[in-house]
Motif scaffolding. Structure first.
Motif: not given
Length: 168
Positions: A63, A67, A86, A90-91, A94-95, A148, A151
């Motif tokens: 992750a 980023l 995304a 992150y696909r 979300r976290n 967002y 998303y």
């Protein structure tokens, strides 16, 4: 939306070092409490603990790398991504950093046999959920807008979707 200049490598390093220091402090405090109170978990949990730690570290690393590559951000406090990420983990969820941190804390607690750290790990997710819903998601919505919102509708918050969304 106004773009802010990317943070320096030093700033990224300081943010990641601060997060690591907090984890180490929690582990040391939990160890002290366990020793003073005579608390422990069964040794049979060590191997699952190593697996959870490995998963957590791998997920956090994936992750963070995503980023940094995509948004030139650590996602840490004071370093939010200025564009929607995304791709990578992150696909699926979300976290991933918070999920990885939970797995890491859980793994350390099982590996070290720490009942106090296990309690901290179990409190971590509900606290992060409240923080996300009340602080982080509204701030991200203001920063990133409709992309967002889309998303949020496509990618689950906590339970990873095995089949990723198609735009990453």
């Amino acid at each position: 939306m106004a773009q802010t200049p990317p943070r320096s490598r030093l700033a990224h390093g300081l943010i990641l070092t601060t997060a690591t220091t907090l984890v180490v402090a929690v582990v040391l405090i939990a160890r002290t409490i366990d020793v003073r109170c005579g608390l422990s978990l069964p040794g049979v949990l060590q191997l699952p603990g190593v697996a959870a730690m490995t998963f957590g570290m791998a997920l956090i690393g994936w992750a963070e790398a995503t980023l940094l590559r995509t948004a030139r951000s650590t996602g840490g406090f004071g370093d939010p991504p200025m564009l929607l990420v995304a791709r990578g983990p992150y696909r699926h969820v979300r976290n991933p950093i918070y999920l990885g941190a939970f797995a890491l804390l859980l793994g350390i607690s099982l590996w070290r046999g720490s009942a106090t750290l296990l309690a901290a790990a179990l409190v971590f997710l509900p606290l992060m959920h409240l923080f996300l819903v009340r602080v982080e998601e509204p701030a991200t919505r203001r920063r990133l807008g409709a992309a967002y919102d889309d998303y949020l509708n496509r990618v689950p918050r906590w339970l990873p979707r095995p089949t990723p969304t198609d735009d990453g």
